[in-house]
Design a protein around this motif. Structure first.
Motif: not given
Length: 285
Positions: A51-52, A55-56
Motif C-alpha cells: 500500500r505504501w 501510494d508513492r
C-alpha cells in the motif's frame, strides 16, 4: 459472486472474485508450525508495504481498495485481497530486464518507515524444522546430503538470526527493506505495464538477498540498474552468503514435497547445483 476464476494454484490458491475487480490469495502449503496469528502478521506487513509503495507511484499490484487493509481468516485459512490486474500473455518474462529494475524497487523501498524483522525471509525455523522432518525421509534427501546441510547451517545460522552477527561479518553493508522472495521472478506482466508482486516475505536485509541464486548475468543486470538508480552494487561476499542460505532453504523445502509433489521437479536442479558449490558458500574457510 458467480464467476470466480482460479488464476493460480501452487503454494497459494489465487482466485479472481469476478465480476468484482478483486483477487483473493489464500496460502495453502505452509510449514507445520505456522499458525493463523503468525501468518496474519506476515500478511499485514505485506499489505502495509505494498500500500505504501503504491501510494508513492511504485509499480506494484496494490491491495484491493474495496476491502479493509488486513488479512481475513475463514475456516482455518488466512487470506488477503488484491486489486485485479489484466495479465499480458503474449510474451514471457525477461529476467535480465527484471533484475535491472529490481534496483529501482530497492531504491523505492529504502524509505519505508514500518517495522520489519531482520532476514525473516530466510525462515530459520522452517530450515531447522524441515531438517528434523527429513531425517526419516531418505526418499527425499539422502543422509549424506542432509548431514552436509546441517553442518552448513551451523556456520550460517548465527548470521541469519542475528543482525549484529551479520553486521560484524559484513561491515559496511547497509540493511534496508527488501522484497524477500526474488523480485525478478515475481514481476507480473500487467496489460498496462510490469508490476512487482508477491511481497509475502518482505523483510529487512541486504539487497543481495533479492538476487540470491540468480547467477552472474542477472547480478550484472542488477548492478546496471543500481548505478542508474543511485544504489550500491552487489557485494560478492554477501552474495556468497545469501546463495548458501538460499540453497539450504531449497533443501528444507523438500519437506513440503509430500504436500505438493510437483515441487520436486523445481527443487531437484537446485539440489544438484548445491552439491557442486563450496561448503557454506565458502564462509567456513
Amino acid at each position: 459472486m458467480t464467476d470466480a476464476k482460479v488464476l493460480h494454484d501452487l503454494f497459494s490458491v489465487v482466485v479472481h472474485l469476478a465480476p468484482a475487480p478483486v483477487v483473493a490469495r489464500v496460502p495453502t502449503v505452509l510449514p507445520r508450525y505456522v499458525d493463523l496469528d503468525s501468518q496474519a502478521r506476515r500478511q499485514q506487513a505485506e499489505l502495509d508495504v505494498t500500500r505504501w509503495l503504491a501510494d508513492r507511484g511504485t509499480p506494484v499490484i496494490p491491495p484491493s481498495p474495496l476491502v479493509p487493509l488486513e488479512p481475513v481468516q475463514r475456516d482455518g485459512f488466512s487470506m488477503t485481497f488484491w486489486q485485479f490486474v489484466e495479465e499480458r500473455r503474449d510474451i514471457g518474462p525477461d529476467y535480465v530486464a527484471n533484475s535491472e529494475i529490481t534496483a529501482d524497487l530497492h531504491a523505492a523501498m529504502r524509505a519505508y518507515p514500518g517495522p520489519l524483522s531482520f532476514l525473516s525471509a530466510a525462515e530459520p525455523r522452517f530450515i531447522v524444522d524441515s531438517f528434523a522432518l527429513l531425517e526419516t525421509r531418505a526418499d527425499l534427501v539422502g543422509p549424506a546430503d542432509l548431514e552436509r546441510a546441517r553442518r552448513e547451517w551451523q556456520v550460517l545460522e548465527p548470521l541469519v538470526r542475528s543482525r549484529a552477527a551479520f553486521e560484524t561479518a559484513f561491515p559496511g553493508i547497509d540493511l534496508q527493506p527488501i522484497h524477500g522472495d526474488s523480485p525478478p521472478a515475481n514481476i507480473f506482466a500487467g496489460a498496462d505495464g510490469d508490476l512487482f508482486a508477491d511481497f509475502e516475505l518482505v523483510t529487512l536485509g541486504p539487497v543481495e538477498w533479492d538476487l540470491a541464486a540468480l547467477g552472474p548475468t542477472l547480478e550484472s543486470a542488477y548492478n546496471r540498474g543500481a548505478q542508474r538508480s543511485g544504489m550500491r552494487p552487489l557485494n560478492q561476499d554477501v552474495l556468497g552468503f545469501v546463495n548458501a542460505v538460499g540453497m539450504l532453504r531449497a533443501i528444507a523445502s523438500l519437506s513440503l514435497v509430500p504436500q505438493l509433489p510437483p515441487l520436486m521437479e523445481y527443487l531437484k536442479p537446485a539440489v544438484d547445483q548445491w552439491r557442486t558449490m563450496p561448503f557454506a558458500g565458502g564462509m567456513a574457510g
